[in-house]
Design a protein around this motif. Structure first.
Motif, PDB file in Angstrom:
ATOM      1  N   LEU A 110     -12.134  15.983  10.417  1.00 29.00           N
ATOM      2  CA  LEU A 110     -10.764  15.521  10.247  1.00 29.00           C
ATOM      3  C   LEU A 110     -10.692  13.996  10.205  1.00 29.00           C
ATOM      4  N   ASN A 111     -10.026  13.479   9.176  1.00 27.33           N
ATOM      5  CA  ASN A 111      -9.826  12.037   8.983  1.00 27.33           C
ATOM      6  C   ASN A 111     -11.125  11.250   8.778  1.00 27.33           C
ATOM      7  N   GLU A 112     -12.182  11.953   8.395  1.00 31.47           N
ATOM      8  CA  GLU A 112     -13.452  11.285   8.115  1.00 31.47           C
ATOM      9  C   GLU A 112     -13.838  11.474   6.640  1.00 31.47           C
ATOM     10  N   ALA A 113     -14.842  10.717   6.208  1.00 34.13           N
ATOM     11  CA  ALA A 113     -15.365  10.894   4.854  1.00 34.13           C
ATOM     12  C   ALA A 113     -16.281  12.098   4.807  1.00 34.13           C
ATOM     13  N   PRO A 114     -16.361  12.787   3.675  1.00 38.29           N
ATOM     14  CA  PRO A 114     -17.383  13.836   3.532  1.00 38.29           C
ATOM     15  C   PRO A 114     -18.773  13.210   3.681  1.00 38.29           C
ATOM     16  N   LYS A 115     -19.653  13.943   4.381  1.00 40.77           N
ATOM     17  CA  LYS A 115     -21.026  13.451   4.580  1.00 40.77           C
ATOM     18  C   LYS A 115     -22.005  14.540   4.199  1.00 40.77           C
ATOM     19  N   LEU A 116     -23.150  14.102   3.673  1.00 42.82           N
ATOM     20  CA  LEU A 116     -24.174  15.070   3.292  1.00 42.82           C
ATOM     21  C   LEU A 116     -24.721  15.771   4.533  1.00 42.82           C
ATOM     22  N   LEU A 117     -24.740  17.081   4.493  1.00 44.95           N
ATOM     23  CA  LEU A 117     -25.279  17.882   5.590  1.00 44.95           C
ATOM     24  C   LEU A 117     -26.717  18.294   5.280  1.00 44.95           C
ATOM     25  N   LEU A 118     -26.930  18.882   4.108  1.00 48.59           N
ATOM     26  CA  LEU A 118     -28.287  19.165   3.680  1.00 48.59           C
ATOM     27  C   LEU A 118     -28.328  19.413   2.181  1.00 48.59           C
ATOM     28  N   LYS A 119     -29.549  19.428   1.650  1.00 45.72           N
ATOM     29  CA  LYS A 119     -29.716  19.574   0.210  1.00 45.72           C
ATOM     30  C   LYS A 119     -30.928  20.451  -0.065  1.00 45.72           C
ATOM     31  N   SER A 120     -30.915  21.062  -1.211  1.00 45.43           N
ATOM     32  CA  SER A 120     -32.016  21.945  -1.586  1.00 45.43           C
ATOM     33  C   SER A 120     -33.198  21.118  -2.070  1.00 45.43           C
ATOM     34  N   PHE A 121     -34.362  21.697  -1.974  1.00 48.00           N
ATOM     35  CA  PHE A 121     -35.546  21.049  -2.559  1.00 48.00           C
ATOM     36  C   PHE A 121     -36.093  21.948  -3.642  1.00 48.00           C
ATOM     37  N   ASP A 156     -37.140  26.118  -4.809  1.00 49.83           N
ATOM     38  CA  ASP A 156     -36.744  27.492  -4.548  1.00 49.83           C
ATOM     39  C   ASP A 156     -37.461  28.051  -3.325  1.00 49.83           C
ATOM     40  N   ASN A 157     -36.703  28.688  -2.459  1.00 50.64           N
ATOM     41  CA  ASN A 157     -37.217  29.366  -1.265  1.00 50.64           C
ATOM     42  C   ASN A 157     -37.731  28.425  -0.174  1.00 50.64           C
ATOM     43  N   LYS A 158     -37.529  27.114  -0.313  1.00 54.26           N
ATOM     44  CA  LYS A 158     -37.802  26.208   0.806  1.00 54.26           C
ATOM     45  C   LYS A 158     -36.496  26.050   1.567  1.00 54.26           C
ATOM     46  N   ARG A 159     -36.533  25.975   2.857  1.00 54.06           N
ATOM     47  CA  ARG A 159     -35.316  25.990   3.648  1.00 54.06           C
ATOM     48  C   ARG A 159     -35.048  24.656   4.326  1.00 54.06           C
ATOM     49  N   PRO A 160     -34.098  23.853   3.815  1.00 56.11           N
ATOM     50  CA  PRO A 160     -33.734  22.607   4.490  1.00 56.11           C
ATOM     51  C   PRO A 160     -32.896  22.892   5.738  1.00 56.11           C
ATOM     52  N   GLU A 161     -33.016  22.050   6.755  1.00 53.88           N
ATOM     53  CA  GLU A 161     -32.271  22.236   7.997  1.00 53.88           C
ATOM     54  C   GLU A 161     -31.730  20.908   8.487  1.00 53.88           C
ATOM     55  N   HIS A 162     -30.559  20.950   9.124  1.00 52.23           N
ATOM     56  CA  HIS A 162     -29.969  19.753   9.714  1.00 52.23           C
ATOM     57  C   HIS A 162     -28.907  20.150  10.716  1.00 52.23           C
ATOM     58  N   GLN A 163     -28.974  19.594  11.916  1.00 51.75           N
ATOM     59  CA  GLN A 163     -27.981  19.858  12.965  1.00 51.75           C
ATOM     60  C   GLN A 163     -27.809  21.355  13.225  1.00 51.75           C
ATOM     61  N   GLY A 164     -28.893  22.104  13.103  1.00 46.43           N
ATOM     62  CA  GLY A 164     -28.847  23.531  13.366  1.00 46.43           C
ATOM     63  C   GLY A 164     -28.434  24.366  12.172  1.00 46.43           C
ATOM     64  N   PHE A 165     -27.948  23.705  11.116  1.00 45.82           N
ATOM     65  CA  PHE A 165     -27.573  24.413   9.890  1.00 45.82           C
ATOM     66  C   PHE A 165     -28.785  24.527   8.972  1.00 45.82           C
ATOM     67  N   GLN A 212     -25.932  28.560   6.798  1.00 46.14           N
ATOM     68  CA  GLN A 212     -26.000  29.416   7.984  1.00 46.14           C
ATOM     69  C   GLN A 212     -26.313  28.602   9.227  1.00 46.14           C
ATOM     70  N   LYS A 213     -25.865  29.150  10.359  1.00 46.09           N
ATOM     71  CA  LYS A 213     -26.202  28.586  11.657  1.00 46.09           C
ATOM     72  C   LYS A 213     -26.199  29.733  12.652  1.00 46.09           C
ATOM     73  N   SER A 214     -27.124  29.738  13.554  1.00 45.20           N
ATOM     74  CA  SER A 214     -27.272  30.904  14.431  1.00 45.20           C
ATOM     75  C   SER A 214     -26.179  30.992  15.494  1.00 45.20           C
ATOM     76  N   SER A 215     -25.641  29.831  15.900  1.00 47.04           N
ATOM     77  CA  SER A 215     -24.659  29.842  16.975  1.00 47.04           C
ATOM     78  C   SER A 215     -23.645  28.719  16.764  1.00 47.04           C
ATOM     79  N   ALA A 216     -22.408  29.074  16.498  1.00 47.68           N
ATOM     80  CA  ALA A 216     -21.378  28.073  16.198  1.00 47.68           C
ATOM     81  C   ALA A 216     -20.975  27.285  17.447  1.00 47.68           C
ATOM     82  N   GLN A 217     -20.709  26.001  17.249  1.00 47.53           N
ATOM     83  CA  GLN A 217     -20.206  25.139  18.312  1.00 47.53           C
ATOM     84  C   GLN A 217     -18.813  24.647  17.950  1.00 47.53           C
ATOM     85  N   LEU A 218     -18.040  24.290  18.962  1.00 47.14           N
ATOM     86  CA  LEU A 218     -16.686  23.801  18.717  1.00 47.14           C
ATOM     87  C   LEU A 218     -16.699  22.607  17.760  1.00 47.14           C
ATOM     88  N   SER A 219     -17.715  21.760  17.894  1.00 44.34           N
ATOM     89  CA  SER A 219     -17.807  20.551  17.072  1.00 44.34           C
ATOM     90  C   SER A 219     -18.154  20.847  15.614  1.00 44.34           C
TER      91      SER A 219
END
Lengths: 114, 114
Positions: free
Chosen positions: A40-51, A53-62, A76-83
């Motif tokens: 909220l009230n922030e700029a969009p930021k890159l979370l992760l990107k593909s490399f 096929d079938n390689k799995r990028p990860e960041h902040q649990g996602f 996907q993320k295994s366990s959602a957090q309020l943040s």
């Protein structure tokens, strides 16, 4: 032409439950996929990107896996957090034509409750 | 690191008025963009520029003009504001990293037309 589909406009979850946000695409050329997150009230930021096929990028649990066979890049993320409550955009770039452009989906709002 | 600065943060205009939004980046990126963000519609590309004095139309260019005065700045003009229009305009810049283009966003200008 290029397009990105995010089927859910709003996803509401209880903290601790798994997260899955859907993203499918159509691409003229070899695709590169991205997930952006906007708090909220922030700029969009890159979370992760593909490399590749079938390689799995990860960041902040996602994580996300690019599956060219099904034209998908679900987040996907295994366990959602309020943040994690935020707006998530899937985006498509490609290696041909004008690779300066990204095509964005309509976004999925994730709301995590305690 | 770098930053994208958009001015003003909030813009209130009157119907029919010509309005200008400004954007500065200090990443030294070649490519800059203007996106419009509407709830439920995602991020739609208005104009982009791959170098100084270059302009490329996006999917939503009608009703807008843009100008890339120098590498670090990119301005957007709403040629005739529409009554009751409300939207957030996001400026962005990008760099090509290996396998794809990575886009960085500003925090946006929120437009309200009365």
């Amino acid at each position: 032409g290029d397009s990105v589909t995010q089927t859910e406009g709003l996803v509401t979850l209880t903290e601790g439950l798994p997260v899955m946000l859907n993203c499918t695409y159509q691409s003229t050329y070899s695709p590169f996929l991205f997930w952006y997150v906007q708090h909220l009230n922030e700029a969009p930021k890159l979370l992760l990107k593909s490399f590749t096929d079938n390689k799995r990028p990860e960041h902040q649990g996602f994580h996300a896996t690019l599956h060219k066979s099904s034209s998908s890049f679900h987040l996907q993320k295994s366990s959602a957090q309020l943040s994690d409550s935020a707006l998530y955009y899937c985006a498509l770039g490609n290696s041909g034509g004008s690779n300066a452009k990204l095509t964005f989906g309509k976004g999925t709002k994730l709301s995590v409750k305690s | 690191g770098g930053i994208i600065t958009q001015t003003p943060k909030f813009l209130i205009g009157q119907e029919g008025q010509k309005l200008t939004l400004k954007c500065q980046q200090n990443f030294n990126h070649d490519t800059m963009y203007w996106y419009r963000q509407d709830s439920g519609k995602g991020l739609r590309l208005i104009y982009y520029s791959i170098t100084e004095n270059d302009l490329q139309k996006g999917d939503l260019s009608e009703g807008y003009d843009a100008s890339r005065e120098k590498k670090s700045s990119f301005s957007l003009t709403v040629t005739s504001a529409q009554k009751n229009e409300m939207a957030v305009f996001l400026c962005a810049s990008s760099i090509v990293r290996g396998l794809g283009t990575e886009v960085f966003f500003g925090k946006g200008t929120r437009l309200t037309v009365v």
